[in-house]
Scaffold this motif. Structure first.
Motif, PDB file in Angstrom:
ATOM      1  N   LYS A  17      71.228   4.331  73.341  1.00 38.52           N
ATOM      2  CA  LYS A  17      70.845   2.919  73.321  1.00 38.52           C
ATOM      3  C   LYS A  17      69.331   2.777  73.214  1.00 38.52           C
ATOM      4  O   LYS A  17      68.574   3.645  73.647  1.00 38.52           O
ATOM      5  N   SER A  18      68.895   1.654  72.649  1.00 38.11           N
ATOM      6  CA  SER A  18      67.456   1.384  72.535  1.00 38.11           C
ATOM      7  C   SER A  18      66.842   1.256  73.930  1.00 38.11           C
ATOM      8  O   SER A  18      67.471   0.742  74.867  1.00 38.11           O
ATOM      9  N   ARG A  44      63.508  10.370  63.193  1.00 35.91           N
ATOM     10  CA  ARG A  44      62.528   9.314  63.524  1.00 35.91           C
ATOM     11  C   ARG A  44      62.042   8.753  62.197  1.00 35.91           C
ATOM     12  O   ARG A  44      61.506   9.504  61.363  1.00 35.91           O
ATOM     13  N   ASP A  45      62.219   7.443  62.071  1.00 32.48           N
ATOM     14  CA  ASP A  45      61.850   6.777  60.812  1.00 32.48           C
ATOM     15  C   ASP A  45      62.429   7.541  59.624  1.00 32.48           C
ATOM     16  O   ASP A  45      61.725   7.873  58.647  1.00 32.48           O
ATOM     17  N   THR A  46      63.740   7.901  59.719  1.00 31.18           N
ATOM     18  CA  THR A  46      64.535   8.568  58.654  1.00 31.18           C
ATOM     19  C   THR A  46      64.112  10.005  58.400  1.00 31.18           C
ATOM     20  O   THR A  46      64.607  10.645  57.464  1.00 31.18           O
ATOM     21  N   LYS A  47      63.210  10.547  59.224  1.00 33.07           N
ATOM     22  CA  LYS A  47      62.789  11.937  59.057  1.00 33.07           C
ATOM     23  C   LYS A  47      63.335  12.767  60.198  1.00 33.07           C
ATOM     24  O   LYS A  47      63.304  12.345  61.355  1.00 33.07           O
ATOM     25  N   ASP A  48      63.859  13.964  59.871  1.00 36.04           N
ATOM     26  CA  ASP A  48      64.444  14.822  60.891  1.00 36.04           C
ATOM     27  C   ASP A  48      63.389  15.257  61.900  1.00 36.04           C
ATOM     28  O   ASP A  48      62.229  15.519  61.551  1.00 36.04           O
ATOM     29  N   ILE A  49      63.861  15.352  63.135  1.00 32.97           N
ATOM     30  CA  ILE A  49      62.977  15.789  64.221  1.00 32.97           C
ATOM     31  C   ILE A  49      63.299  17.230  64.557  1.00 32.97           C
ATOM     32  O   ILE A  49      64.462  17.626  64.689  1.00 32.97           O
ATOM     33  N   THR A  50      62.248  18.030  64.681  1.00 37.80           N
ATOM     34  CA  THR A  50      62.421  19.413  65.108  1.00 37.80           C
ATOM     35  C   THR A  50      61.924  19.567  66.534  1.00 37.80           C
ATOM     36  O   THR A  50      61.023  18.840  66.990  1.00 37.80           O
ATOM     37  N   GLY A  51      62.512  20.535  67.254  1.00 32.56           N
ATOM     38  CA  GLY A  51      62.129  20.736  68.643  1.00 32.56           C
ATOM     39  C   GLY A  51      60.678  21.148  68.801  1.00 32.56           C
ATOM     40  O   GLY A  51      60.135  21.912  68.001  1.00 32.56           O
ATOM     41  N   SER A  52      60.009  20.619  69.833  1.00 35.42           N
ATOM     42  CA  SER A  52      58.614  20.942  70.118  1.00 35.42           C
ATOM     43  C   SER A  52      58.333  20.556  71.567  1.00 35.42           C
ATOM     44  O   SER A  52      59.229  20.141  72.313  1.00 35.42           O
ATOM     45  N   ASP A  75      54.671   6.551  69.746  1.00 38.46           N
ATOM     46  CA  ASP A  75      56.067   7.010  69.758  1.00 38.46           C
ATOM     47  C   ASP A  75      57.036   5.862  69.540  1.00 38.46           C
ATOM     48  O   ASP A  75      58.247   6.103  69.369  1.00 38.46           O
ATOM     49  N   ALA A  76      56.523   4.656  69.597  1.00 38.44           N
ATOM     50  CA  ALA A  76      57.401   3.510  69.351  1.00 38.44           C
ATOM     51  C   ALA A  76      57.809   3.499  67.872  1.00 38.44           C
ATOM     52  O   ALA A  76      56.959   3.453  66.978  1.00 38.44           O
ATOM     53  N   ALA A  77      59.134   3.571  67.628  1.00 35.85           N
ATOM     54  CA  ALA A  77      59.632   3.649  66.240  1.00 35.85           C
ATOM     55  C   ALA A  77      61.150   3.497  66.245  1.00 35.85           C
ATOM     56  O   ALA A  77      61.770   3.320  67.302  1.00 35.85           O
ATOM     57  N   VAL A  88      73.953   6.718  64.013  1.00 38.75           N
ATOM     58  CA  VAL A  88      73.707   5.668  65.018  1.00 38.75           C
ATOM     59  C   VAL A  88      72.199   5.453  65.126  1.00 38.75           C
ATOM     60  O   VAL A  88      71.451   6.408  65.367  1.00 38.75           O
ATOM     61  N   LYS A  89      71.784   4.229  64.890  1.00 37.51           N
ATOM     62  CA  LYS A  89      70.362   3.879  64.947  1.00 37.51           C
ATOM     63  C   LYS A  89      70.025   3.237  66.305  1.00 37.51           C
ATOM     64  O   LYS A  89      70.829   2.503  66.875  1.00 37.51           O
ATOM     65  N   PHE A  90      68.829   3.492  66.774  1.00 39.23           N
ATOM     66  CA  PHE A  90      68.341   2.888  68.033  1.00 39.23           C
ATOM     67  C   PHE A  90      66.820   2.857  67.983  1.00 39.23           C
ATOM     68  O   PHE A  90      66.200   3.496  67.122  1.00 39.23           O
ATOM     69  N   GLU A  91      66.211   2.142  68.911  1.00 39.62           N
ATOM     70  CA  GLU A  91      64.754   1.964  68.887  1.00 39.62           C
ATOM     71  C   GLU A  91      64.123   2.367  70.216  1.00 39.62           C
ATOM     72  O   GLU A  91      64.759   2.313  71.274  1.00 39.62           O
ATOM     73  N   LEU A  92      62.869   2.733  70.111  1.00 40.09           N
ATOM     74  CA  LEU A  92      62.058   3.013  71.297  1.00 40.09           C
ATOM     75  C   LEU A  92      60.837   2.098  71.266  1.00 40.09           C
ATOM     76  O   LEU A  92      60.114   2.066  70.274  1.00 40.09           O
ATOM     77  N   LYS A  93      60.622   1.366  72.352  1.00 38.71           N
ATOM     78  CA  LYS A  93      59.437   0.518  72.481  1.00 38.71           C
ATOM     79  C   LYS A  93      58.605   1.034  73.662  1.00 38.71           C
ATOM     80  O   LYS A  93      59.156   1.352  74.723  1.00 38.71           O
TER      81      LYS A  93
END
Length: 309
Positions: A17-18, A44-52, A75-77, A88-93
């Protein structure tokens, strides 16, 4: 007939959930797939996230999570989790941290000091404060000892520096005047102060010389009295010198003060010695004076001889 549209079945049984978090917070998004061996991608913003260190991706059975450490405004995106054909899409503010209220002081601030009993009251909303009518003070007569103003003590005090205050405000409505007295007689010095405009009873001090306080000398030969007239709102202060002695002569001073007001007055006391009657020779009254007739004269107490008729 057209074939009915098949409803797509989601690969996720639990969807992230957002969220809205504060700067610096740790963010956790969780997802659960129907199948345990399903492959999951985070974007994130349609780009795959890799672990870091920033993004920690975890998978255990059918449970999956994305952890974002130390959230920052950048990080808000928009984020997404993908498994098979399900997305499933969700947001971070991310918002600025709210200022926390300061901790309460362990100690309470000191209570406001109570105003002196004689301080004027604060003005009320309804009007100006009423000026209190001073109560009538009892007459004070001190007879605790037999000390009188001492000539030697007065001389010692006269060597001290005189009071140089110049803030005289005319508090006296009647000042004590210089006077004369004969040794053994009484005399009274009077000072009056109008109390109509005063919020506090004035304080009067009597001095001999510079500055022997006569309050400590009250007794057999000196009494200090005071009284208040409610009708005229006048304070009367009296210094009674009883059976004056020669060493009582000299300069005196009366001071009056009331809060920030001050006044003073100097006056003198002259003490005269008792006049002695010239000596009377009683023998002269009994002297006989010869006459031609030889008759004895008649004697009176003035010492004069009269002839007998």
């Amino acid at each position: 007939m057209p074939e009915p549209t098949k409803k797509t079945v989601s690969a996720f049984t639990k969807k992230p959930k957002s969220l809205t978090v504060e700067v610096g917070a740790m963010v956790l998004f969780e997802a659960q797939t129907e199948k345990e061996d399903a492959k999951v991608r985070w974007q994130r913003d349609t780009k795959d996230i890799t672990g870091s260190d920033k993004y920690i991706i975890s998978a255990e059975g059918n449970k999956h999570s994305l952890t974002i450490s130390n959230a920052a405004p950048e990080d808000a995106a928009g984020y997404a989790v993908i498994s098979g054909g399900s997305k499933v899409k969700f947001e971070l503010k991310v918002k600025e941290a709210e200022a926390k209220a300061p901790a309460k002081a362990a100690l309470k601030p000191p209570a406001e000091a109570a105003p002196p009993a004689d301080a004027p009251s604060e003005p009320s909303v309804d009007g100006p404060p009423a000026v209190p009518v001073p109560s009538e003070p009892p007459a004070q007569t001190s007879e605790t000892n037999d000390h009188a103003p001492d000539h030697h003590e007065g001389h010692h005090e006269e060597n001290q520096n005189p009071d140089t205050r110049q803030d005289l405000t005319g508090l006296f409505s009647e000042k004590p005047h210089s006077g004369e007295v004969t040794v053994g007689e009484n005399i009274t010095f009077v000072a009056k102060v109008c109390g109509e405009s005063l919020l506090k009873k004035p304080t009067v001090t009597w001095f001999k010389g510079k500055w022997m306080d006569l309050a400590s000398k009250s007794g057999k030969h000196l009494q200090l009295k005071e009284h208040y007239d409610r009708n005229t709102k006048t304070y009367t202060f009296e210094m009674h010198i009883i059976a004056a002695k020669a060493n009582f002569a000299g300069g005196y001073r009366c001071e009056v003060s009331s809060r920030d007001k001050f006044d003073s007055c100097n006056f003198e006391l002259t003490v005269h010695e008792v006049q002695t009657v010239e000596g009377f020779d009683i023998r002269a009254a009994f002297r006989r004076t010869s006459t031609d007739s030889g008759d004895a004269g008649e004697l009176d107490f003035s010492g004069l001889l009269k002839k007998r008729e």
